[in-house]
Design an enzyme around this catalytic site. Sequence first.
Site, PDB file in Angstrom:
ATOM      1  N   TRP A 127       1.003  -1.250  -0.150  1.00 22.69           N
ATOM      2  CA  TRP A 127       0.095  -0.029  -0.022  1.00 22.69           C
ATOM      3  C   TRP A 127       0.877   1.063  -0.199  1.00 22.69           C
ATOM      4  O   TRP A 127       1.728   1.391   0.851  1.00 22.69           O
ATOM      5  CB  TRP A 127      -1.039  -0.056   1.104  1.00 22.69           C
ATOM      6  N   ASP A 208      -0.901  -5.361   9.157  1.00 24.62           N
ATOM      7  CA  ASP A 208      -1.853  -4.380   8.682  1.00 24.62           C
ATOM      8  C   ASP A 208      -2.973  -5.216   8.302  1.00 24.62           C
ATOM      9  O   ASP A 208      -2.932  -6.008   7.256  1.00 24.62           O
ATOM     10  CB  ASP A 208      -1.382  -3.535   7.563  1.00 24.62           C
ATOM     11  N   ALA A 210      -6.757  -4.394   7.267  1.00 28.01           N
ATOM     12  CA  ALA A 210      -7.803  -3.681   6.792  1.00 28.01           C
ATOM     13  C   ALA A 210      -8.874  -4.272   6.394  1.00 28.01           C
ATOM     14  O   ALA A 210      -9.895  -3.548   5.799  1.00 28.01           O
ATOM     15  CB  ALA A 210      -7.262  -2.629   6.092  1.00 28.01           C
ATOM     16  N   LYS A 243     -13.460  -0.630   5.972  1.00 23.54           N
ATOM     17  CA  LYS A 243     -14.119  -1.346   4.773  1.00 23.54           C
ATOM     18  C   LYS A 243     -15.322  -2.261   5.348  1.00 23.54           C
ATOM     19  O   LYS A 243     -16.288  -2.394   4.955  1.00 23.54           O
ATOM     20  CB  LYS A 243     -12.938  -2.059   4.094  1.00 23.54           C
TER      21      LYS A 243
END
Length: 394
Positions: A127, A208, A210, A243
């Site tokens: 990312w 991470d 997400a 999300k």
Amino acid sequence: MFETLQAQPADKILALMAQYRADPRETKIDLGVGVYKDATGLTPVMKAVKAAEHKLWEEQDSKSYVGLAGDPAFGDAMVELVLGDSVPRETVAAAATPGGTGAIRQAFELIQMARPDARVFLSNPTWPNHPSILKYLGMEIVDYRYFDDETRGVDFDGMTADLKTARKGDVVLLHGCCHNPTGANLNAVQWQEVIKVLLETGATPMVDIAYQGFGDGLEEDAAATRAVVAAVPEAIVAASCSKNFGIYRERTGILMAVSKDMSAKGLNQQTLAFLNRQNFSFPPDHGARVVTMILNDPTLKAQWIEELESVRVAMLGLRTQLAGELQRLSGSDRFGFLADHRGMFSRLGTTPEMVEKLRVDAGIYMVGDSRMNIAGLNAETVPVLAKAIVDAGI
């Protein structure tokens, strides 16, 4: 003073959005912006979120500050959602942050405080905010191989070879599920091998996560993160609610610091609160409060899980449809990886020139590295994209 400022590079995705808006073609397709869209192109508010917000509106009697680390109930709910029973709750320090990006930023500052000379290993690609924030903080980045442009899967041999060069005090950033930007994920056996490398090198994992619930399911998507934190002495976890709860603009995230040394939790918690104070003082509460209400109310939680599952299944359906249409048009199974990838994104593994050709010839907008947002498609636009890809000779 301001005359000394220098122009900063334009955000590629925001620039792409501007190009898309200016394109007059009715057949244009936006696959750039990383938000979930339903079949009508809308990013809807979940019914469970609306119900929680309505209940909050009725019951909340103060907008006073909560605490530097946010509401402890939010921390408890998110630790349970992400980590489950993989580690005892008393080993986890947690602090609410402004979105997953805020959690990432706080994690990097935590690393910098604890180990100023730490190197942070990032997957290639990753990312874009990961390297952007690290460079801004002046921290050393080491890339590790991840995506294989030939197979459109994980270059696992290259990945493990690169991770073996890490040393104690370094940090290895891992995507817990639904790798962004590629959509290519490790399998359970490969995750165990990564854990073995982490234990051998002494490097600290930072996960991470997400997109929990967007890949194979809520529990399935958390399995790798739970396996990692259960196996290593210390770990850092940054999680986002943008999300899976669809609350992008509410900026709701959390940072967790896990240590098997239970005596370390107090200092870790104090440090997370200190970092919040330095950057923004008190984190936003509205989104965190809504998430907490949903996770602690059996009826709302069941409704949320059902809605999230429908989102996940819809994206899997689009992947299967796109892979099948490409196979039909091209007579080749070389696009089968699209059905195997998970999450919102997949990376075609083609050149920026081909991506630009798709934009110019067919009004297909995706990021220059060929990352495309699968959730930007619907049943009608999948055949359009498939034809454009085949016509472009990708």
